[in-house]
Design a protein around this motif. Structure first.
Motif, PDB file in Angstrom:
ATOM      1  N   UNK A   4      36.279 -25.561  25.241  1.00 29.29           N
ATOM      2  CA  UNK A   4      34.953 -26.041  25.613  1.00 29.29           C
ATOM      3  C   UNK A   4      34.675 -25.663  27.054  1.00 29.29           C
ATOM      4  N   UNK A   5      33.614 -24.889  27.229  1.00 28.49           N
ATOM      5  CA  UNK A   5      33.196 -24.478  28.562  1.00 28.49           C
ATOM      6  C   UNK A   5      31.971 -25.273  28.967  1.00 28.49           C
ATOM      7  N   UNK A   6      31.926 -25.671  30.210  1.00 31.39           N
ATOM      8  CA  UNK A   6      30.762 -26.388  30.706  1.00 31.39           C
ATOM      9  C   UNK A   6      30.640 -26.172  32.213  1.00 31.39           C
ATOM     10  N   UNK A   7      29.519 -26.610  32.736  1.00 30.23           N
ATOM     11  CA  UNK A   7      29.284 -26.481  34.171  1.00 30.23           C
ATOM     12  C   UNK A   7      28.177 -25.509  34.533  1.00 30.23           C
ATOM     13  N   UNK A   8      27.605 -24.825  33.558  1.00 32.15           N
ATOM     14  CA  UNK A   8      26.526 -23.902  33.850  1.00 32.15           C
ATOM     15  C   UNK A   8      25.250 -24.626  34.230  1.00 32.15           C
ATOM     16  N   UNK A   9      24.255 -23.852  34.627  1.00 29.18           N
ATOM     17  CA  UNK A   9      22.988 -24.448  34.997  1.00 29.18           C
ATOM     18  C   UNK A   9      22.070 -23.428  35.630  1.00 29.18           C
ATOM     19  N   UNK A  10      20.979 -23.942  36.157  1.00 30.51           N
ATOM     20  CA  UNK A  10      19.990 -23.118  36.849  1.00 30.51           C
ATOM     21  C   UNK A  10      20.174 -23.285  38.348  1.00 30.51           C
ATOM     22  N   UNK A  11      20.414 -22.184  39.031  1.00 31.33           N
ATOM     23  CA  UNK A  11      20.611 -22.231  40.476  1.00 31.33           C
ATOM     24  C   UNK A  11      19.824 -21.113  41.133  1.00 31.33           C
ATOM     25  N   UNK A  12      19.547 -21.289  42.394  1.00 28.22           N
ATOM     26  CA  UNK A  12      18.879 -20.237  43.162  1.00 28.22           C
ATOM     27  C   UNK A  12      19.898 -19.205  43.639  1.00 28.22           C
ATOM     28  N   UNK A  13      19.426 -18.020  43.864  1.00 25.85           N
ATOM     29  CA  UNK A  13      20.291 -16.967  44.404  1.00 25.85           C
ATOM     30  C   UNK A  13      20.941 -17.454  45.702  1.00 25.85           C
ATOM     31  N   UNK A  14      22.209 -17.145  45.832  1.00 24.12           N
ATOM     32  CA  UNK A  14      22.974 -17.594  46.991  1.00 24.12           C
ATOM     33  C   UNK A  14      23.712 -18.896  46.758  1.00 24.12           C
ATOM     34  N   UNK A  93      28.452 -17.645  29.946  1.00 24.94           N
ATOM     35  CA  UNK A  93      29.843 -17.491  30.359  1.00 24.94           C
ATOM     36  C   UNK A  93      30.742 -18.148  29.317  1.00 24.94           C
ATOM     37  N   UNK A  94      31.722 -17.390  28.874  1.00 27.22           N
ATOM     38  CA  UNK A  94      32.648 -17.838  27.847  1.00 27.22           C
ATOM     39  C   UNK A  94      34.070 -17.872  28.400  1.00 27.22           C
ATOM     40  N   UNK A  95      34.835 -18.865  27.975  1.00 28.70           N
ATOM     41  CA  UNK A  95      36.265 -18.819  28.230  1.00 28.70           C
ATOM     42  C   UNK A  95      36.959 -18.414  26.928  1.00 28.70           C
ATOM     43  N   UNK A  96      38.090 -17.770  27.097  1.00 25.43           N
ATOM     44  CA  UNK A  96      38.813 -17.254  25.949  1.00 25.43           C
ATOM     45  C   UNK A  96      40.304 -17.242  26.262  1.00 25.43           C
ATOM     46  N   UNK A  97      41.116 -17.291  25.214  1.00 25.51           N
ATOM     47  CA  UNK A  97      42.557 -17.258  25.436  1.00 25.51           C
ATOM     48  C   UNK A  97      43.242 -16.382  24.404  1.00 25.51           C
ATOM     49  N   UNK A 107      40.160  -6.716  28.041  1.00 21.20           N
ATOM     50  CA  UNK A 107      39.649  -6.287  26.746  1.00 21.20           C
ATOM     51  C   UNK A 107      39.291  -7.500  25.894  1.00 21.20           C
ATOM     52  N   UNK A 108      38.011  -7.739  25.617  1.00 25.05           N
ATOM     53  CA  UNK A 108      37.632  -8.937  24.857  1.00 25.05           C
ATOM     54  C   UNK A 108      38.161  -8.949  23.428  1.00 25.05           C
ATOM     55  N   UNK A 109      38.513  -7.781  22.902  1.00 27.58           N
ATOM     56  CA  UNK A 109      38.945  -7.740  21.498  1.00 27.58           C
ATOM     57  C   UNK A 109      40.342  -8.325  21.299  1.00 27.58           C
ATOM     58  N   UNK A 110      41.094  -8.533  22.371  1.00 29.77           N
ATOM     59  CA  UNK A 110      42.435  -9.090  22.207  1.00 29.77           C
ATOM     60  C   UNK A 110      42.438 -10.619  22.262  1.00 29.77           C
ATOM     61  N   UNK A 111      41.284 -11.208  22.503  1.00 26.24           N
ATOM     62  CA  UNK A 111      41.204 -12.658  22.581  1.00 26.24           C
ATOM     63  C   UNK A 111      40.804 -13.237  21.230  1.00 26.24           C
ATOM     64  N   UNK A 112      41.509 -14.279  20.804  1.00 23.12           N
ATOM     65  CA  UNK A 112      41.217 -14.833  19.478  1.00 23.12           C
ATOM     66  C   UNK A 112      40.742 -16.261  19.507  1.00 23.12           C
ATOM     67  N   UNK A 113      40.749 -16.895  20.666  1.00 20.11           N
ATOM     68  CA  UNK A 113      40.141 -18.205  20.796  1.00 20.11           C
ATOM     69  C   UNK A 113      39.022 -18.111  21.826  1.00 20.11           C
ATOM     70  N   UNK A 114      37.844 -18.575  21.445  1.00 16.91           N
ATOM     71  CA  UNK A 114      36.682 -18.498  22.323  1.00 16.91           C
ATOM     72  C   UNK A 114      35.986 -19.846  22.391  1.00 16.91           C
ATOM     73  N   UNK A 115      35.497 -20.182  23.566  1.00 15.31           N
ATOM     74  CA  UNK A 115      34.653 -21.354  23.711  1.00 15.31           C
ATOM     75  C   UNK A 115      33.223 -21.025  23.310  1.00 15.31           C
ATOM     76  N   UNK A 116      32.383 -22.020  23.332  1.00 17.83           N
ATOM     77  CA  UNK A 116      31.007 -21.859  22.878  1.00 17.83           C
ATOM     78  C   UNK A 116      30.097 -21.259  23.939  1.00 17.83           C
ATOM     79  N   UNK A 117      30.553 -21.203  25.157  1.00 23.67           N
ATOM     80  CA  UNK A 117      29.753 -20.611  26.222  1.00 23.67           C
ATOM     81  C   UNK A 117      28.943 -21.641  26.980  1.00 23.67           C
ATOM     82  N   UNK A 118      28.730 -21.354  28.246  1.00 18.62           N
ATOM     83  CA  UNK A 118      27.865 -22.181  29.083  1.00 18.62           C
ATOM     84  C   UNK A 118      26.933 -21.239  29.831  1.00 18.62           C
TER      85      UNK A 118
END
Length: 124
Positions: A4-14, A93-97, A107-118
């Motif tokens: 589970x990935x979290x913490x994303x949002x809307x931010x200003x540049x910088x 943004x996704x986390x994967x293991x 290489x994303x193809x070697x990852x077999x567990x993925x979060x839902x993205x934030x």
């Protein structure tokens, strides 16, 4: 295993954000755990990765110096500190293991567990 990935949002540049990735059902120990991102209409891109047991870290060229990957062993949590955000950083943004070795960590193809993205949105 669920990520589970979290913490994303809307931010200003910088601005800055810290993303978190938590695993349930399995410890990160012995795995390579990474962050990828995907912007609309673009391919999934490697951002940063860490080999959990040794702590070795890897970064994509576009984020070196601005992004920092870290971990909390006790909480089995992976972090991504994102600084100096740019509109081009807008993506999901996704986390994967996986058991990826150093030569294939990007290489994303070697990852077999993925979060839902934030979602990270950077306004100019």
């Amino acid at each position: 295993v669920q990520l589970q990935a979290f913490g994303g949002g809307l931010v200003q540049a910088g601005g800055s954000l810290r993303l978190s990735c938590v695993a349930s059902g399995r410890s990160f120990g012995g795995y390579t755990v990474s962050w990828f991102r995907q912007a609309p209409g673009k391919e999934r891109e490697f951002v940063a990765g860490m080999r959990w047991s040794g702590g070795n870290t890897y970064y994509g060229d576009s984020v070196k110096g601005r992004f920092t990957i870290s971990r909390d062993n006790a909480k089995n949590t992976l972090f991504l500190q994102i600084n100096s955000l740019k509109p081009d950083d807008t993506a999901i943004y996704y986390c994967a293991m996986s058991r990826a070795i150093a030569s294939s960590v990007r290489d994303p193809t070697v990852y077999y567990y993925w979060g839902q993205g934030t979602e990270v949105t950077v306004s100019s």
